[in-house]
Design a protein around this motif. Structure first.
Motif, mmCIF file in Angstrom:
data_model
loop_
_atom_site.group_PDB
_atom_site.id
_atom_site.type_symbol
_atom_site.label_atom_id
_atom_site.label_comp_id
_atom_site.label_asym_id
_atom_site.label_seq_id
_atom_site.Cartn_x
_atom_site.Cartn_y
_atom_site.Cartn_z
ATOM 1 N N VAL A 265 0.844 -1.202 0.000
ATOM 2 C CA VAL A 265 0.000 0.000 0.000
ATOM 3 C C VAL A 265 0.877 1.250 0.000
ATOM 4 O O VAL A 265 0.672 2.179 -0.797
ATOM 5 N N LEU A 266 1.877 1.278 0.879
ATOM 6 C CA LEU A 266 2.742 2.461 0.989
ATOM 7 C C LEU A 266 3.458 2.726 -0.331
ATOM 8 O O LEU A 266 3.497 3.869 -0.821
ATOM 9 N N VAL A 267 3.997 1.672 -0.922
ATOM 10 C CA VAL A 267 4.764 1.843 -2.160
ATOM 11 C C VAL A 267 3.847 2.235 -3.322
ATOM 12 O O VAL A 267 4.167 3.157 -4.084
ATOM 13 N N SER A 268 2.711 1.593 -3.439
ATOM 14 C CA SER A 268 1.857 1.897 -4.602
ATOM 15 C C SER A 268 1.291 3.319 -4.522
ATOM 16 O O SER A 268 1.212 4.027 -5.526
ATOM 17 N N MET A 274 3.930 10.150 -7.023
ATOM 18 C CA MET A 274 5.151 10.633 -7.687
ATOM 19 C C MET A 274 4.872 10.948 -9.143
ATOM 20 O O MET A 274 5.326 11.963 -9.684
ATOM 21 N N LYS A 275 4.112 10.056 -9.777
ATOM 22 C CA LYS A 275 3.781 10.235 -11.192
ATOM 23 C C LYS A 275 2.814 11.413 -11.360
ATOM 24 O O LYS A 275 3.022 12.300 -12.173
ATOM 25 N N VAL A 279 7.099 14.555 -9.651
ATOM 26 C CA VAL A 279 8.123 14.990 -8.707
ATOM 27 C C VAL A 279 9.525 14.632 -9.193
ATOM 28 O O VAL A 279 9.716 13.737 -10.002
ATOM 29 N N LYS A 280 10.479 15.344 -8.631
ATOM 30 C CA LYS A 280 11.882 15.086 -8.979
ATOM 31 C C LYS A 280 12.585 14.274 -7.898
ATOM 32 O O LYS A 280 13.662 13.747 -8.109
ATOM 33 N N SER A 281 11.972 14.242 -6.689
ATOM 34 C CA SER A 281 12.572 13.390 -5.656
ATOM 35 C C SER A 281 11.506 12.864 -4.704
ATOM 36 O O SER A 281 10.442 13.474 -4.535
ATOM 37 N N ILE A 282 11.841 11.739 -4.121
ATOM 38 C CA ILE A 282 10.942 11.119 -3.142
ATOM 39 C C ILE A 282 11.726 10.873 -1.859
ATOM 40 O O ILE A 282 12.835 10.336 -1.888
ATOM 41 N N VAL A 283 11.149 11.298 -0.732
ATOM 42 C CA VAL A 283 11.758 11.109 0.586
ATOM 43 C C VAL A 283 11.006 9.993 1.309
ATOM 44 O O VAL A 283 9.776 9.981 1.306
ATOM 45 N N LEU A 284 11.743 9.085 1.898
ATOM 46 C CA LEU A 284 11.134 8.072 2.767
ATOM 47 C C LEU A 284 11.705 8.274 4.162
ATOM 48 O O LEU A 284 12.925 8.215 4.355
ATOM 49 N N CYS A 285 10.852 8.529 5.156
ATOM 50 C CA CYS A 285 11.350 8.831 6.509
ATOM 51 C C CYS A 285 10.346 8.425 7.578
ATOM 52 O O CYS A 285 9.204 8.079 7.268
ATOM 53 N N GLY A 286 10.795 8.466 8.828
ATOM 54 C CA GLY A 286 9.951 8.060 9.966
ATOM 55 C C GLY A 286 10.336 6.664 10.430
ATOM 56 O O GLY A 286 11.052 5.942 9.724
ATOM 57 N N GLY A 287 9.874 6.291 11.599
ATOM 58 C CA GLY A 287 10.272 5.023 12.217
ATOM 59 C C GLY A 287 10.082 3.803 11.334
ATOM 60 O O GLY A 287 10.923 2.904 11.313
ATOM 61 N N VAL A 288 8.980 3.755 10.593
ATOM 62 C CA VAL A 288 8.685 2.586 9.743
ATOM 63 C C VAL A 288 9.663 2.510 8.562
ATOM 64 O O VAL A 288 9.846 1.452 7.961
ATOM 65 N N ARG A 295 12.095 -0.094 2.340
ATOM 66 C CA ARG A 295 13.205 0.680 1.744
ATOM 67 C C ARG A 295 13.576 0.126 0.373
ATOM 68 O O ARG A 295 13.757 0.882 -0.579
ATOM 69 N N GLU A 296 13.694 -1.225 0.315
ATOM 70 C CA GLU A 296 14.193 -1.817 -0.925
ATOM 71 C C GLU A 296 13.116 -1.922 -2.006
ATOM 72 O O GLU A 296 13.402 -1.793 -3.187
ATOM 73 N N THR A 297 11.865 -2.161 -1.612
ATOM 74 C CA THR A 297 10.792 -2.243 -2.606
ATOM 75 C C THR A 297 10.610 -0.880 -3.273
ATOM 76 O O THR A 297 10.477 -0.789 -4.491
ATOM 77 N N LEU A 298 10.647 0.166 -2.465
ATOM 78 C CA LEU A 298 10.493 1.508 -3.037
ATOM 79 C C LEU A 298 11.695 1.839 -3.922
ATOM 80 O O LEU A 298 11.543 2.319 -5.049
ATOM 81 N N ARG A 299 12.885 1.529 -3.414
ATOM 82 C CA ARG A 299 14.100 1.802 -4.191
ATOM 83 C C ARG A 299 14.026 1.145 -5.579
ATOM 84 O O ARG A 299 14.349 1.758 -6.599
ATOM 85 N N ALA A 300 13.549 -0.092 -5.606
ATOM 86 C CA ALA A 300 13.513 -0.844 -6.869
ATOM 87 C C ALA A 300 12.493 -0.248 -7.849
ATOM 88 O O ALA A 300 12.617 -0.441 -9.055
ATOM 89 N N GLN A 301 11.496 0.459 -7.315
ATOM 90 C CA GLN A 301 10.425 0.916 -8.206
ATOM 91 C C GLN A 301 10.442 2.408 -8.531
ATOM 92 O O GLN A 301 9.701 2.861 -9.402
ATOM 93 N N VAL A 302 11.282 3.153 -7.829
ATOM 94 C CA VAL A 302 11.362 4.596 -8.112
ATOM 95 C C VAL A 302 11.931 4.774 -9.527
ATOM 96 O O VAL A 302 12.971 4.206 -9.845
#
Ligand code: KG4
Ligand code: ZN
Length: 356
Positions: A265-268, A274-275, A279-288, A295-302
């Motif tokens: 859900v978070l990644v989709s 983003m689309k 956007v030109k950049s995406i930030v992922l932050c916070g405890g989760v 981290r890696e699923t988002l990295r692979a799909q950005v």
């Protein structure tokens, strides 16, 4: 060089840090209260306040000592004054207020949610802040208290374009762990147990996405909902005869499938936003954001043309470096909130960010 002493006590971490010029972290001390809250399966606000009271002075002293400076070298005191648990926030705020008044220093209130976003710009990340191809920037803030997508433009204008309509993603993990008898906090233990499981064995709902089985209301396109997945887990556990029956593969596969649903859900949602906002950049932050699968699923799909700015693990969970770093921008602009600074519990409307 401006040294800012940051103080953070919005939830269950007592933290202090010294950061130079909004970028260089010289010390970053965090005292976690996890052990105190674990028996209750969640954070108890009054208990948090009591623990903060015990820890705040030693933690602040350590932050200064580690930097090798005295309070006389500090240019301003920054403190998280919201959003968060009021009894917890007040401990940090009162301490910071006292230190500011006693030492005749400016006091700067910091929004904890924006501080999480700023965590990607500390240390080596600072240069990126000034790069011309960073904005529009989309931030996915995922923690125990928040799950939201924030859009930041080059002129510092910002707005929340999507947020959870019920539980935060971290809460969904914490509540699942509690239901399964895995302890508190849920995120780390869920990640550990999921490693041994099959994430495809069980299907948990991906609420408010195109895969939820229901047509998606356009108003909820970038919003999140995690109450459905939590309820689905409850029924799943009941159907298997109760939490105590979930052992070995049953438990591992359940947890892996649940974690996968939350991450999907978070990644989709992030990819769609983003689309949509180009956007030109995406930030992922916070405890989760400490979660490796996320981290890696988002990295692979950005997409290749978008910068992926993921918070260093040391800055994902609550800390005061992000508070001191963000406050420097306000300090440089002449801000001094003074001793009347108050605490607030809920996230206010975001219209701009102090950095950029
Ligand atoms: O940012 P944070 O420290 O505090 C808030 O501002 O809420 O986030 C705490 C949340 C908790 O819900 C915790 O379960 C989650 O972060 N968390 C994780 C992991 N480590 C902590 N979630 C997923 N994977 C992890 N490894
Ligand atoms: Zn936080």
């Amino acid at each position: 060089m401006d040294l800012i002493l940051g103080i953070e006590s919005s939830c269950d971490e007592t933290a202090a840090a010294v950061v130079a010029d909004g970028r260089q972290t010289l010390s970053n001390i965090v005292a976690s209260q996890i052990k105190a809250h674990a028996p209750y399966g969640g954070v108890v606000p009054e208990l948090a306040a009591r623990e903060h009271l015990k820890a705040i002075a030693p933690v602040a002293r350590q932050a200064l000592e580690k930097t090798g400076v005295g309070i006389g070298d500090i240019a301003a005191i920054a403190v998280t004054n919201g959003p968060g648990l009021i009894p917890a926030l007040l401990v940090g705020l009162n301490f910071a207020r006292g230190a500011a008044v006693a030492n005749k220093l400016p006091l700067i209130g910091v929004n904890h949610f924006l501080a999480h976003i700023y965590s990607v710009f500390l240390d080596d990340g600072f240069e990126i802040l000034r790069a011309s191809d960073v904005y529009p920037l989309l931030a996915l803030v995922v923690s125990g208290g928040h799950t939201a997508l924030t859009l930041v433009d080059a002129d510092r204008k910002a707005r929340i374009v999507g947020e959870t309509i019920d539980d935060a993603s971290g809460e969904a993990l914490d509540k699942a762990a509690k239901l399964l008898g895995l302890g508190y906090p849920g995120g780390p233990v869920i990640e550990r147990v999921a490693k041994n499981g099959d994430p495809k064995r069980y299907h948990f709902p991906r609420s408010l996405t195109a895969h939820s089985g229901k047509p998606l209301d356009e108003r909820n396109r970038f919003n999140f909902s995690f109450s459905g997945v939590k309820t689905a887990l409850l029924y799943h556990v009941k159907s298997l005869g109760g939490a105590e029956k979930l052992v070995d593969d049953l438990l591992n596969d359940t947890v892996a499938s649940y974690q996968q649903a939350v991450v999907d859900v978070l990644v989709s949602k992030a990819l769609d936003a983003m689309k949509f906002f180009s956007v030109k950049s995406i930030v992922l932050c916070g405890g989760v954001a400490q979660n490796t699968l996320l981290r890696e699923t988002l990295r692979a799909q950005v997409p290749g043309h978008v910068r992926y700015l993921v918070s260093p693990r040391a800055y994902c969970a609550d800390n005061a470096a992000m508070v001191a770093g963000l406050a420097w921008h306000a300090f440089r602009g002449g801000t001094n909130d003074g001793p009347l600074l108050d605490a607030y519990s809920r996230l206010p409307e975001i219209t701009e960010v102090p950095f950029g």
